[in-house]
Scaffold this motif. Structure first.
Motif, PDB file in Angstrom:
ATOM      1  N   ASP A  34      14.609  -5.431   3.077  1.00 42.06           N
ATOM      2  CA  ASP A  34      14.938  -6.756   2.567  1.00 42.06           C
ATOM      3  C   ASP A  34      13.621  -7.536   2.485  1.00 42.06           C
ATOM      4  OD1 ASP A  34      14.333  -7.494   5.202  1.00 42.06           O
ATOM      5  OD2 ASP A  34      16.407  -7.882   5.737  1.00 42.06           O
ATOM      6  N   VAL A  35      13.676  -8.778   2.060  1.00 44.27           N
ATOM      7  CA  VAL A  35      12.449  -9.561   1.871  1.00 44.27           C
ATOM      8  C   VAL A  35      11.684  -9.716   3.191  1.00 44.27           C
ATOM      9  CG1 VAL A  35      11.515 -11.816   1.205  1.00 44.27           C
ATOM     10  CG2 VAL A  35      13.280 -10.747  -0.189  1.00 44.27           C
ATOM     11  N   GLU A  36      12.400  -9.931   4.290  1.00 48.04           N
ATOM     12  CA  GLU A  36      11.722 -10.086   5.585  1.00 48.04           C
ATOM     13  C   GLU A  36      10.955  -8.825   5.967  1.00 48.04           C
ATOM     14  OE1 GLU A  36      14.659 -11.322   8.414  1.00 48.04           O
ATOM     15  OE2 GLU A  36      15.123 -13.132   7.261  1.00 48.04           O
ATOM     16  N   LYS A  37      11.558  -7.669   5.753  1.00 44.31           N
ATOM     17  CA  LYS A  37      10.888  -6.405   6.081  1.00 44.31           C
ATOM     18  C   LYS A  37       9.700  -6.174   5.147  1.00 44.31           C
ATOM     19  CE  LYS A  37      11.840  -1.568   7.082  1.00 44.31           C
ATOM     20  NZ  LYS A  37      12.904  -0.554   7.179  1.00 44.31           N
ATOM     21  N   VAL A  38       9.854  -6.519   3.875  1.00 42.83           N
ATOM     22  CA  VAL A  38       8.739  -6.419   2.927  1.00 42.83           C
ATOM     23  C   VAL A  38       7.573  -7.278   3.416  1.00 42.83           C
ATOM     24  CG1 VAL A  38       7.984  -7.116   0.607  1.00 42.83           C
ATOM     25  CG2 VAL A  38      10.068  -5.760   0.890  1.00 42.83           C
ATOM     26  N   GLU A  39       7.860  -8.502   3.847  1.00 40.98           N
ATOM     27  CA  GLU A  39       6.796  -9.382   4.342  1.00 40.98           C
ATOM     28  C   GLU A  39       6.082  -8.759   5.533  1.00 40.98           C
ATOM     29  OE1 GLU A  39       8.866 -13.069   5.022  1.00 40.98           O
ATOM     30  OE2 GLU A  39       8.509 -13.763   2.975  1.00 40.98           O
ATOM     31  N   ARG A  40       6.839  -8.181   6.463  1.00 46.72           N
ATOM     32  CA  ARG A  40       6.245  -7.555   7.652  1.00 46.72           C
ATOM     33  C   ARG A  40       5.372  -6.358   7.287  1.00 46.72           C
ATOM     34  NH1 ARG A  40      11.176  -7.664   9.812  1.00 46.72           N
ATOM     35  NH2 ARG A  40      11.437  -5.417   9.691  1.00 46.72           N
ATOM     36  N   VAL A  41       5.878  -5.502   6.409  1.00 44.63           N
ATOM     37  CA  VAL A  41       5.212  -4.233   6.117  1.00 44.63           C
ATOM     38  C   VAL A  41       4.092  -4.380   5.086  1.00 44.63           C
ATOM     39  CG1 VAL A  41       5.586  -1.917   5.172  1.00 44.63           C
ATOM     40  CG2 VAL A  41       7.229  -2.887   6.786  1.00 44.63           C
ATOM     41  N   PHE A  42       4.317  -5.156   4.053  1.00 45.45           N
ATOM     42  CA  PHE A  42       3.376  -5.209   2.933  1.00 45.45           C
ATOM     43  C   PHE A  42       2.431  -6.402   2.951  1.00 45.45           C
ATOM     44  CE2 PHE A  42       6.669  -2.373   1.497  1.00 45.45           C
ATOM     45  CZ  PHE A  42       5.967  -1.387   0.818  1.00 45.45           C
ATOM     46  N   TYR A  43       2.763  -7.438   3.706  1.00 47.45           N
ATOM     47  CA  TYR A  43       1.954  -8.649   3.659  1.00 47.45           C
ATOM     48  C   TYR A  43       1.232  -8.952   4.971  1.00 47.45           C
ATOM     49  CZ  TYR A  43       3.950  -9.562  -0.900  1.00 47.45           C
ATOM     50  OH  TYR A  43       4.305  -9.475  -2.227  1.00 47.45           O
ATOM     51  N   SER A  44       1.218  -7.998   5.877  1.00 51.20           N
ATOM     52  CA  SER A  44       0.450  -8.216   7.109  1.00 51.20           C
ATOM     53  C   SER A  44      -1.028  -8.018   6.794  1.00 51.20           C
ATOM     54  CB  SER A  44       0.908  -7.246   8.196  1.00 51.20           C
ATOM     55  OG  SER A  44       0.573  -5.925   7.852  1.00 51.20           O
ATOM     56  N   SER A  45      -1.870  -8.749   7.469  1.00 45.00           N
ATOM     57  CA  SER A  45      -3.299  -8.697   7.145  1.00 45.00           C
ATOM     58  C   SER A  45      -4.069  -7.757   8.070  1.00 45.00           C
ATOM     59  CB  SER A  45      -3.894 -10.103   7.218  1.00 45.00           C
ATOM     60  OG  SER A  45      -3.694 -10.625   8.508  1.00 45.00           O
ATOM     61  N   ASP A  46      -3.380  -7.029   8.930  1.00 47.50           N
ATOM     62  CA  ASP A  46      -4.076  -6.204   9.916  1.00 47.50           C
ATOM     63  C   ASP A  46      -4.216  -4.740   9.487  1.00 47.50           C
ATOM     64  OD1 ASP A  46      -1.405  -5.632  10.110  1.00 47.50           O
ATOM     65  OD2 ASP A  46      -1.355  -5.566  12.292  1.00 47.50           O
ATOM     66  N   ASP A  47      -4.142  -4.469   8.199  1.00 49.81           N
ATOM     67  CA  ASP A  47      -4.350  -3.105   7.747  1.00 49.81           C
ATOM     68  C   ASP A  47      -5.419  -3.071   6.662  1.00 49.81           C
ATOM     69  OD1 ASP A  47      -3.009  -3.884   5.371  1.00 49.81           O
ATOM     70  OD2 ASP A  47      -1.088  -3.281   6.196  1.00 49.81           O
ATOM     71  N   ASP A  48      -5.841  -1.865   6.327  1.00 50.12           N
ATOM     72  CA  ASP A  48      -6.967  -1.708   5.408  1.00 50.12           C
ATOM     73  C   ASP A  48      -6.554  -1.264   4.008  1.00 50.12           C
ATOM     74  OD1 ASP A  48      -8.819  -2.428   7.372  1.00 50.12           O
ATOM     75  OD2 ASP A  48      -8.889  -0.376   8.148  1.00 50.12           O
ATOM     76  N   GLU A  49      -5.268  -1.181   3.753  1.00 49.20           N
ATOM     77  CA  GLU A  49      -4.834  -0.761   2.422  1.00 49.20           C
ATOM     78  C   GLU A  49      -5.070  -1.864   1.402  1.00 49.20           C
ATOM     79  OE1 GLU A  49      -1.896  -0.708   4.654  1.00 49.20           O
ATOM     80  OE2 GLU A  49      -1.876   1.405   5.196  1.00 49.20           O
ATOM     81  N   VAL A  50      -5.454  -1.445   0.203  1.00 52.41           N
ATOM     82  CA  VAL A  50      -5.508  -2.363  -0.928  1.00 52.41           C
ATOM     83  C   VAL A  50      -4.179  -2.150  -1.659  1.00 52.41           C
ATOM     84  CG1 VAL A  50      -6.712  -3.018  -3.039  1.00 52.41           C
ATOM     85  CG2 VAL A  50      -8.017  -2.195  -1.053  1.00 52.41           C
ATOM     86  N   LYS A  51      -3.350  -3.177  -1.649  1.00 49.29           N
ATOM     87  CA  LYS A  51      -1.979  -3.077  -2.151  1.00 49.29           C
ATOM     88  C   LYS A  51      -1.898  -3.655  -3.557  1.00 49.29           C
ATOM     89  CE  LYS A  51      -0.076  -3.509   2.469  1.00 49.29           C
ATOM     90  NZ  LYS A  51      -1.057  -3.786   3.460  1.00 49.29           N
ATOM     91  N   CYS A  52      -1.257  -2.904  -4.449  1.00 47.46           N
ATOM     92  CA  CYS A  52      -1.242  -3.288  -5.861  1.00 47.46           C
ATOM     93  C   CYS A  52       0.133  -3.072  -6.493  1.00 47.46           C
ATOM     94  CB  CYS A  52      -2.266  -2.461  -6.641  1.00 47.46           C
ATOM     95  SG  CYS A  52      -3.955  -2.591  -6.014  1.00 47.46           S
ATOM     96  N   ILE A  53       0.339  -3.792  -7.576  1.00 51.42           N
ATOM     97  CA  ILE A  53       1.529  -3.639  -8.414  1.00 51.42           C
ATOM     98  C   ILE A  53       1.124  -2.909  -9.692  1.00 51.42           C
ATOM     99  CG2 ILE A  53       3.205  -4.913  -9.849  1.00 51.42           C
ATOM    100  CD1 ILE A  53       3.951  -4.936  -6.892  1.00 51.42           C
ATOM    101  N   ILE A  54       1.978  -2.003 -10.120  1.00 50.91           N
ATOM    102  CA  ILE A  54       1.771  -1.259 -11.363  1.00 50.91           C
ATOM    103  C   ILE A  54       2.509  -2.005 -12.466  1.00 50.91           C
ATOM    104  CG2 ILE A  54       2.154   0.933 -12.559  1.00 50.91           C
ATOM    105  CD1 ILE A  54       2.617   2.070  -9.574  1.00 50.91           C
ATOM    106  N   GLU A  55       1.805  -2.316 -13.534  1.00 45.80           N
ATOM    107  CA  GLU A  55       2.439  -2.940 -14.694  1.00 45.80           C
ATOM    108  C   GLU A  55       2.330  -2.003 -15.883  1.00 45.80           C
ATOM    109  OE1 GLU A  55       0.681  -6.800 -15.237  1.00 45.80           O
ATOM    110  OE2 GLU A  55       1.957  -7.670 -13.683  1.00 45.80           O
ATOM    111  N   TYR A  56       3.381  -1.976 -16.670  1.00 39.60           N
ATOM    112  CA  TYR A  56       3.417  -1.138 -17.867  1.00 39.60           C
ATOM    113  C   TYR A  56       4.041  -1.957 -18.984  1.00 39.60           C
ATOM    114  CZ  TYR A  56       4.204   2.920 -20.836  1.00 39.60           C
ATOM    115  OH  TYR A  56       4.189   3.816 -21.884  1.00 39.60           O
TER     116      TYR A  56
END
Length: 167
Positions: A34-56
């Motif tokens: 859900d949105v809360e879990k997305v915020e926890r997993v994808f928007y935390s600043s303590d990781d080194d991944e560069v997170k991106c959206i794919i557009e087509y």
């Protein structure tokens, strides 16, 4: 096109990661977001991944992240040195599956990592049963290097993965 993940994308990620067809291959159908879990997993600043959206064709259709492997992961995979990057990705809009977009995405991301990030290798660890993804990756120049037994928890079971690499 690939662009950086933005705050406005959290609802898209929640939509995609609550779709059973997507979850079957990414995260598992027993691991809906859900949105809360997305915020926890994808928007935390303590990781080194560069997170991106794919557009087509102007539409947001999926997600990709890339990261340089840490020393612990390099050792686990059997690498001693070098700049080694990993990626994780999924196309969240099921209507865009089987249209060659994955091949285009992986080819362009691999070129970016070699050309702009000075990668020596790019690696991924797909589950062995995900033959469609593995076929796509092999088409993009990846080769199976090593079986990783019981490497990833997926739908309540530790699954075997392939370590695949592109040089």
């Amino acid at each position: 096109m690939v662009r950086r993940l933005a705050e406005k994308d959290k609802h898209l990620l929640a939509k995609w990661l609550s779709t059973p067809e997507v979850l079957e291959f990414y995260e598992g159908r027993d691991n809906s977001f859900d949105v809360e879990k997305v915020e926890r997993v994808f928007y935390s600043s303590d990781d080194d991944e560069v997170k991106c959206i794919i557009e087509y064709e102007g539409k947001s259709i999926g997600y990709i992240q890339y990261y340089e492997l840490d020393e612990e992961t390099k050792k686990e995979y059997g690498y001693e040195s070098g700049r080694i990057f990993g990626t994780d990705q999924f196309i969240g809009e099921v209507d865009y599956w089987n249209r060659g977009i994955g091949t285009l995405l992986i080819t362009s991301m691999t070129e970016f990592l070699f050309d702009r990030m000075n990668a020596d290798k790019v690696v991924m660890d797909p589950q062995v049963w995900n033959e469609r993804a593995i076929k796509c990756y092999e088409k993009c120049g990846f080769n199976k290097v090593k079986l990783l037994p019981k490497h990833e928890l997926h739908e309540g079971e530790l699954r075997d993965c392939w370590l695949i690499e592109c040089r």
